[in-house]
Design an enzyme around this catalytic site. Structure first.
Site: not given
Ligand code: GUN
Length: 294
Positions: A53, A97, A120
């Site tokens: 990311k 995350q 998100d």
């Molecule tokens: N863990 C797995 N997929 C995601 C996501 O799309 N966003 C976040 N913040 N954590 C994740």
């Protein structure tokens, strides 16, 4: 092989190229979209996702800030940091995350993110807006799936869609997006009886289960569109490679369209995170957040 591939890698590249003009337009106004990513603990998969990311932000000309905490950090310390980021004008998007260590109250953490920076789309306010059909931030993975359908000329209206998985990250928002797009949607999960009876009705089948090769050819309607959200690491004795939730080699002979793993949904998730962060910065600029005159 009868199915056509839905190429997420190429679509992600096209979208990222198109973002450049939006980032340049913001730069001309003295704005640079900024994303803060919080990683707690040392889960290897989360470390990879967070690194990807942050790298994608750099490549797209966004500002990014990575904040890493030890697994035993106090929740209060993370909440204090979120309050700081909420007030930081250089930060337009905030992502924590998941999954979080066990001593964390996930809901309390997600709700501590300002809804206007919740790229998100996991805050209750944004989840509610999506449920009402007026989304503000769409969770990145299901958002990416909708873009893949659109780019491949698949209109969900009037179709039977089956989503396997009911998580807040993928399954539930995926189902809501498909409902909003006019599909007739069934959500299956670990408690579903006779799963195959549901999946065999699907014109659009989305697998978000987290189990390698869970969807087999007998579960798929001939001519279906199959979207594989799974990213599973096979054990070393099976080659240690990445593998989806769909038994690709068998299902490709039944489906009309199918996403590969890797190169399918995966690259789209981060692309939509960039889209949401740029969108957040554009909204802020639209509210008069022009740094040249600040
Ligand atoms: N863990 C797995 N997929 C995601 C996501 O799309 N966003 C976040 N913040 N954590 C994740």
């Amino acid at each position: 092989m009868s199915a056509r591939l839905i190429d997420g890698k190429t679509l992600a590249e096209e979208l990222r190229t198109a973002f450049k003009a939006r980032v340049a337009a913001l730069a001309a106004r003295g704005q640079r979209p900024g994303l803060a990513v919080i990683l707690i603990g040392e889960d290897p998969a989360s470390q990879v996702y967070v690194r990807n990311k942050v790298n994608a932000c750099e490549a797209a000309g966004l500002f990014s800030q990575k904040l890493v905490y030890p697994v035993d950090v106090a929740q209060a310390e993370v909440l204090a940091k979120l309050a700081e980021l909420n007030a930081d004008p250089a930060i337009h998007g905030i992502l924590v995350q998941l999954p979080l260590p066990r001593h964390f109250d996930e809901k309390a953490v997600l709700e501590a993110i300002a809804p206007a920076k919740d790229v998100d789309g996991f805050h209750a306010e944004n989840a509610g807006a999506l449920a009402q059909g007026a989304p503000r931030f769409i969770p990145c993975t299901p958002y990416g799936v909708m873009k893949m359908l659109e780019a491949n000329g698949i209109d969900p209206a009037g179709r039977e869609a089956v989503v396997i998985g009911r998580s807040n990250i993928v399954g539930k928002p995926m189902a809501l997006l498909l409902i909003n797009a006019g599909a007739t949607v069934t959500v299956c999960h670990s408690r579903t009886r006779d799963l195959a009876a549901h999946t065999r009705r699907a014109d659009i089948l989305v697998a978000a289960v987290g189990k390698p090769r869970f969807v087999t050819a007998d579960m798929v309607k001939p001519g279906a569109v199959v979207i594989d959200v799974g990213i599973n690491r096979l054990p070393p004795e099976e080659g240690g490679k990445l593998c989806g939730d769909v038994d690709f080699n068998a299902v490709k002979d039944v489906a009309a369209l199918i996403t590969p793993v890797p190169g399918g949904v995966g690259p789209m998730t981060i692309t939509m995170l960039l889209a949401n962060t740029i969108e957040a910065a554009e909204r802020e600029a639209g509210r008069g957040g022009d740094k040249r005159h600040a």
